[in-house]
Design an enzyme around this catalytic site. Structure first.
Site, PDB file in Angstrom:
ATOM      1  N   SER A 146      -5.509 -11.267  -3.873  1.00 26.00           N
ATOM      2  CA  SER A 146      -5.489 -11.330  -2.409  1.00 26.00           C
ATOM      3  C   SER A 146      -6.063 -12.678  -1.999  1.00 26.00           C
ATOM      4  CB  SER A 146      -6.364 -10.207  -1.847  1.00 26.00           C
ATOM      5  OG  SER A 146      -6.571 -10.375  -0.461  1.00 26.00           O
ATOM      6  N   TYR A 159     -14.876  -5.651  -0.999  1.00 30.24           N
ATOM      7  CA  TYR A 159     -13.436  -5.830  -1.241  1.00 30.24           C
ATOM      8  C   TYR A 159     -13.176  -7.246  -1.775  1.00 30.24           C
ATOM      9  CZ  TYR A 159      -8.403  -6.178  -0.628  1.00 30.24           C
ATOM     10  OH  TYR A 159      -7.053  -6.374  -0.866  1.00 30.24           O
TER      11      TYR A 159
HETATM   12  P1  NAP Z   1      -1.123   0.717   0.405  1.00 33.00           P
HETATM   13  O1  NAP Z   1       0.101   0.749   1.252  1.00 33.00           O
HETATM   14  O2  NAP Z   1      -2.335   1.472   0.846  1.00 33.00           O
HETATM   15  O3  NAP Z   1      -0.725   1.159  -1.075  1.00 33.00           O
HETATM   16  C1  NAP Z   1      -1.706   1.299  -2.077  1.00 33.00           C
HETATM   17  C2  NAP Z   1      -1.106   2.015  -3.264  1.00 33.00           C
HETATM   18  O4  NAP Z   1      -2.153   2.172  -4.247  1.00 33.00           O
HETATM   19  C3  NAP Z   1      -0.606   3.390  -2.909  1.00 33.00           C
HETATM   20  O5  NAP Z   1       0.605   3.632  -3.593  1.00 33.00           O
HETATM   21  C4  NAP Z   1      -1.699   4.323  -3.447  1.00 33.00           C
HETATM   22  O6  NAP Z   1      -1.101   5.539  -3.857  1.00 33.00           O
HETATM   23  C5  NAP Z   1      -2.170   3.523  -4.652  1.00 33.00           C
HETATM   24  N1  NAP Z   1      -3.499   3.914  -5.102  1.00 33.00           N
HETATM   25  C6  NAP Z   1      -4.644   3.959  -4.389  1.00 33.00           C
HETATM   26  N2  NAP Z   1      -5.649   4.420  -5.159  1.00 33.00           N
HETATM   27  C7  NAP Z   1      -5.117   4.680  -6.379  1.00 33.00           C
HETATM   28  C8  NAP Z   1      -5.632   5.171  -7.592  1.00 33.00           C
HETATM   29  N3  NAP Z   1      -6.924   5.517  -7.723  1.00 33.00           N
HETATM   30  N4  NAP Z   1      -4.809   5.309  -8.645  1.00 33.00           N
HETATM   31  C9  NAP Z   1      -3.496   4.979  -8.538  1.00 33.00           C
HETATM   32  N5  NAP Z   1      -2.939   4.509  -7.420  1.00 33.00           N
HETATM   33  C10 NAP Z   1      -3.745   4.358  -6.352  1.00 33.00           C
HETATM   34  O7  NAP Z   1      -1.637  -0.788   0.204  1.00 33.00           O
HETATM   35  P2  NAP Z   1      -0.872  -2.138  -0.196  1.00 33.00           P
HETATM   36  O8  NAP Z   1      -1.056  -3.090   0.918  1.00 33.00           O
HETATM   37  O9  NAP Z   1       0.494  -1.865  -0.684  1.00 33.00           O
HETATM   38  O10 NAP Z   1      -1.811  -2.619  -1.379  1.00 33.00           O
HETATM   39  C11 NAP Z   1      -1.344  -2.843  -2.702  1.00 33.00           C
HETATM   40  C12 NAP Z   1      -2.201  -3.913  -3.351  1.00 33.00           C
HETATM   41  O11 NAP Z   1      -2.081  -5.136  -2.616  1.00 33.00           O
HETATM   42  C13 NAP Z   1      -3.698  -3.598  -3.392  1.00 33.00           C
HETATM   43  O12 NAP Z   1      -4.219  -4.017  -4.631  1.00 33.00           O
HETATM   44  C14 NAP Z   1      -4.263  -4.441  -2.257  1.00 33.00           C
HETATM   45  O13 NAP Z   1      -5.609  -4.772  -2.464  1.00 33.00           O
HETATM   46  C15 NAP Z   1      -3.350  -5.667  -2.352  1.00 33.00           C
HETATM   47  N6  NAP Z   1      -3.307  -6.463  -1.123  1.00 33.00           N
HETATM   48  C16 NAP Z   1      -2.957  -5.898   0.080  1.00 33.00           C
HETATM   49  C17 NAP Z   1      -2.956  -6.697   1.226  1.00 33.00           C
HETATM   50  C18 NAP Z   1      -2.622  -6.127   2.589  1.00 33.00           C
HETATM   51  O14 NAP Z   1      -2.963  -6.773   3.601  1.00 33.00           O
HETATM   52  N7  NAP Z   1      -1.941  -5.005   2.680  1.00 33.00           N
HETATM   53  C19 NAP Z   1      -3.299  -8.056   1.145  1.00 33.00           C
HETATM   54  C20 NAP Z   1      -3.633  -8.598  -0.093  1.00 33.00           C
HETATM   55  C21 NAP Z   1      -3.625  -7.791  -1.216  1.00 33.00           C
HETATM   56  P3  NAP Z   1      -1.802   6.969  -3.864  1.00 33.00           P
HETATM   57  O15 NAP Z   1      -2.678   7.044  -2.650  1.00 33.00           O
HETATM   58  O16 NAP Z   1      -0.620   7.889  -3.826  1.00 33.00           O
HETATM   59  O17 NAP Z   1      -2.549   7.025  -5.157  1.00 33.00           O
END
Ligand code: NAP
Length: 260
Positions: A146, A159
């Site tokens: 990130s 975070y």
């Molecule tokens: P999201 O829509 O909340 O999706 C997160 C995913 O992770 C969901 O499929 C969730 O599925 C899964 N997850 C959460 N806890 C888990 C666990 N203990 N075991 C297995 N799966 C788990 O968020 P996103 O934005 O797509 O985030 C994905 C990645 O991108 C993360 O690493 C986040 O830090 C990174 N990121 C996001 C952003 C942003 O602004 N959105 C920016 C930079 C980086 P379940 O709840 O079904 O397990």
């Protein structure tokens, strides 16, 4: 020559929503065979149907909680038994919880879950799959970092710490895997509109919606495009790191919002 997904297996963690979901679809369109995991099985089954429509083959899908060693073991064993090989690991599962300052009011349980998921979860998956990635002859680990791994901000102490840790782990793996057929990439987005903020604000959807108000955030497909691009470079080309942000974001807390 660019690689395609033909005869290559990609594992995507956290594939039930957001970036993981879009990445699974993007990799399937590029010809990969998919192994997808997350905790919410109902959301995974919607993905399974879509992947099957794209590839004509039912993907491997199973419940996965990266914070639970037994769940990680069972998932990895299931993937290996199903496909007999793994070429790409997308360590996507992750989250932010809360915007607490590091003071007496901070929720320590949130700290533990973030560290367990974003850092230890990524390590658990990587440790177990590295041997198969090496054996594949063209392995690739793609970690979701990130911009929070480059710039700390108030209310993001833990975070940001997890994403700085992902950057350190990616760097160490690059040194450790030198000379082996495994590439290592970190994809580091700024703000992406997914379920991320709803999770961060513990289900408060109106607080989450405010995060994206008046600007054009990245969407999950924008990030998936970068992941697919990295995964389909020629085998000798290692994309070390991609940082991507919305045109309306200049820094962690600096945005161009309409009307401001
Ligand atoms: P999201 O829509 O909340 O999706 C997160 C995913 O992770 C969901 O499929 C969730 O599925 C899964 N997850 C959460 N806890 C888990 C666990 N203990 N075991 C297995 N799966 C788990 O968020 P996103 O934005 O797509 O985030 C994905 C990645 O991108 C993360 O690493 C986040 O830090 C990174 N990121 C996001 C952003 C942003 O602004 N959105 C920016 C930079 C980086 P379940 O709840 O079904 O397990």
């Amino acid at each position: 020559m660019s690689l395609t997904g033909t005869n290559r297996v990609a594992v995507v963690t956290g594939a039930s929503a957001g970036i993981g979901y879009s990445t699974a679809i993007g990799l399937a369109r590029a010809g990969f065979r998919l192994a997808v995991g997350a905790r919410r099985e109902d959301k995974l089954s919607a993905l399974v149907d879509e992947l099957a429509r794209i590839t004509g083959e039912k993907p491997f899908a199973a419940p996965l909680d990266v914070t639970d060693k037994a769940s990680v073991d069972a998932f990895v064993q299931g993937v290996v038994e199903h496909y007999g090989q793994v070429n790409v690991l997308v360590n996507n599962a992750g989250k932010a919880l809360g915007v607490d300052y590091i003071d007496e009011r901070a929720n320590e349980e949130d700290w533990e879950v973030m560290l367990d998921t974003n850092v230890l979860g990524l390590l658990r998956m990587t440790k177990r799959l590295v041997p198969y990635l090496v054996e594949s002859g063209d392995g690739h680990i793609i970690n979701l970092g990130s911009t929070a791994g480059h710039e700390a901000y108030a209310g993001g102490g833990v975070y940001c710490a997890t994403k700085f840790a992902v950057r350190a782990i990616t760097g160490s793996l690059r040194q450790e895997l030198l000379g082996k057929p495994v590439r290592i990439t970190s994809i580091d987005p700024g703000m992406v509109e997914t379920e991320f903020s709803v999770v961060r604000y513990h289900g408060d959807t109106s607080r989450a919606a405010q995060v994206y108000e008046g600007l054009r955030p990245l969407n999950s497909e924008d990030v998936a495009d970068c992941i697919v691009f990295a995964a389909t470079r020629p085998a000798h080309v290692n994309i070390d790191n991609m940082i991507l942000k919305s045109i309306d974001q200049a820094a962690a807390k600096r945005f161009a919002r309409k009307g401001q």
